[in-house]
Design an enzyme around this catalytic site. Structure first.
Site, PDB file in Angstrom:
ATOM      1  N   LYS A 114       0.839  -1.132  -0.091  1.00 59.23           N
ATOM      2  CA  LYS A 114       0.083  -0.058   0.010  1.00 59.23           C
ATOM      3  C   LYS A 114       0.847   1.258   0.122  1.00 59.23           C
ATOM      4  O   LYS A 114       0.323   2.188  -0.549  1.00 59.23           O
ATOM      5  CB  LYS A 114      -1.057  -0.172   1.291  1.00 59.23           C
ATOM      6  CG  LYS A 114      -2.068  -1.001   1.094  1.00 59.23           C
ATOM      7  CD  LYS A 114      -3.113  -0.903   2.038  1.00 59.23           C
ATOM      8  CE  LYS A 114      -4.208  -2.017   1.927  1.00 59.23           C
ATOM      9  NZ  LYS A 114      -5.062  -2.035   3.253  1.00 59.23           N
ATOM     10  N   LYS A 196      -4.064 -11.705  -6.484  1.00 61.22           N
ATOM     11  CA  LYS A 196      -5.347 -11.721  -5.597  1.00 61.22           C
ATOM     12  C   LYS A 196      -6.511 -11.158  -6.336  1.00 61.22           C
ATOM     13  O   LYS A 196      -6.175  -9.905  -6.821  1.00 61.22           O
ATOM     14  CB  LYS A 196      -5.150 -11.680  -4.402  1.00 61.22           C
ATOM     15  CG  LYS A 196      -6.093 -10.614  -3.595  1.00 61.22           C
ATOM     16  CD  LYS A 196      -5.823 -10.446  -2.108  1.00 61.22           C
ATOM     17  CE  LYS A 196      -5.994  -8.777  -2.098  1.00 61.22           C
ATOM     18  NZ  LYS A 196      -6.360  -8.340  -0.614  1.00 61.22           N
ATOM     19  N   LYS A 199     -10.697  -5.803  -4.239  1.00 60.61           N
ATOM     20  CA  LYS A 199     -11.863  -4.698  -4.384  1.00 60.61           C
ATOM     21  C   LYS A 199     -11.446  -3.421  -5.285  1.00 60.61           C
ATOM     22  O   LYS A 199     -11.946  -2.553  -5.778  1.00 60.61           O
ATOM     23  CB  LYS A 199     -12.014  -4.102  -3.055  1.00 60.61           C
ATOM     24  CG  LYS A 199     -12.842  -5.163  -2.243  1.00 60.61           C
ATOM     25  CD  LYS A 199     -13.217  -4.434  -1.037  1.00 60.61           C
ATOM     26  CE  LYS A 199     -12.413  -5.062   0.249  1.00 60.61           C
ATOM     27  NZ  LYS A 199     -12.756  -4.432   1.493  1.00 60.61           N
TER      28      LYS A 199
END
Ligand code: TYM
Length: 332
Positions: A114, A196, A199
């Protein structure tokens, strides 16, 4: 009667939830809700570690709650609440910060990822995220935490922090175990099966959102990356794309992987992808209808959250009060 064990989990109300969120954790929640005392939070405090649009965050908070219920989490049996409604989360997080090392947080894979993706906003909350998650879990004396595989490191650090605190004082926290879905603990991106399904993926065609309609789902499945050897076999190493689709099919039909393989023996990828898309769409349609019905009844949803916050706070404050006593906070 033997006391039931405690199950805890949460999802952040950010972006659009994907079928990965459903297959990895939520299916396990539903399967286990009769055997455990369950707490399910909407993790809005985690969500603000990345910038959110306030009105959207508010709306998504209700959407996620409605989704839990629409998927089959029973509000009569389970405590569902919003993280920020129980101040003990922030309070315990502060204490646990003093039992966590900066180096440990800097090494967390999600923090590193992130930080790269949001280089303009590497805030303290982003780094502290796993400690808040540890506080969530440890406040409830949790036995099991059903999550997807991407949360493994975070549950591990929660265990470490619990043990560290227990060793420094006397046993205070239950040391929790992560619980992963047998099939689909990590659902991958349809276009890049090495990654993965997320979202927040850059390309929305790689993710199936729980809000997608049938045409969109089928279109995304048809475009999913597979391979050139035309065999429908589960082999995540050599056939990542096909195996991912088999996991999705298995999760949405309730069939084992072996039964799923048998369904498609001798069939082509076109037919296979269409069947996967249909299985997903058919299962999601009633969930979407029920979610919309619930969202139209704000009074009901707020009632669930009020009672959830009360019940959660009662359990959480018991642990917090023990912690405050042990560390020497003067209590009146
Ligand atoms: P979040 O909101 O990113 O994801 C919610 C849950 O969905 C799982 N998941 C997946 N499972 C399988 N395949 C995928 N592609 C996939 N993508 C997501 C995640 O593992 C997770 O279980 N930090 C957590 C929320 C949280 C929490 C907690 C979880 C806050 N406090 C306490 C458990 C206990 C998170 O960001 O999840």
């Amino acid at each position: 009667m033997e006391e039931r064990k405690i199950l805890y989990s949460a999802i952040q109300p950010t972006n659009n939830l994907t079928i990965g969120n459903y297959i990895g954790p939520i299916r396990n929640w539903i399967a286990l809700q009769n055997d455990y005392n369950c707490f399910f939070a909407v993790a809005n405090m985690h969500a603000i570690t990345l910038r959110q649009v306030p009105a959207e965050l508010r709306q998504k908070t209700l959407e996620v709650l409605a989704l839990y219920i629409a998927c089959g989490v029973d509000p009569e049996k389970c405590v569902m609440y919003v993280q920020s409604h129980v101040p003990a989360h922030a309070e315990l997080c502060w204490v646990l910060n003093t039992f966590t090392y900066v180096g440990e947080m800097e090494r967390m894979t999600q923090f590193k990822d992130k930080s790269l993706r949001h280089a303009e906003n590497i805030n303290m909350g982003l780094m502290d995220y796993p400690v808040l998650m540890a506080a969530d879990i440890l406040l409830y004396q949790t036995d099991v935490v059903p999550v997807g595989l991407d949360q493994r490191q975070h549950v591990e650090i929660a265990r470490d922090i619990a043990q560290r605190f227990n060793n420094a004082f006397t046993p205070t926290f239950k040391v929790p175990e992560a619980l992963y879905a047998k099939v689909g603990a990590k659902i991958n991106d349809l276009l890049d099966p090495a990654k993965k399904m997320s979202k927040s993926a850059e390309n929305p065609n790689g993710s199936i959102f729980l809000s997608d309609d049938k045409d969109t789902i089928i279109r995304k499945c048809k475009r999913a990356v597979t391979d050139s050897d035309a065999e429908i076999k589960f082999d995540p190493e050599k056939k990542a794309g096909v195996s991912n689709l088999l996991s999705i099919y298995s999760a949405f039909t309730g069939k084992t992987i072996a039964a799923a393989e048998a369904d498609f023996a001798g069939k082509g990828y076109g037919e296979f992808k269409l069947a996967v898309g249909e299985a997903v769409a058919d299962k999601l349609a009633p969930i979407q209808t029920e979610q919309a019905r619930l969202l139209a009844d704000k009074t009901y949803l707020e009632g669930v959250l009020r009672s959830g916050a009360e019940r959660a706070a009662r359990a959480a404050n018991k642990t917090l009060s023990k912690v405050y006593k042990k560390i020497g906070f003067y209590q009146l």
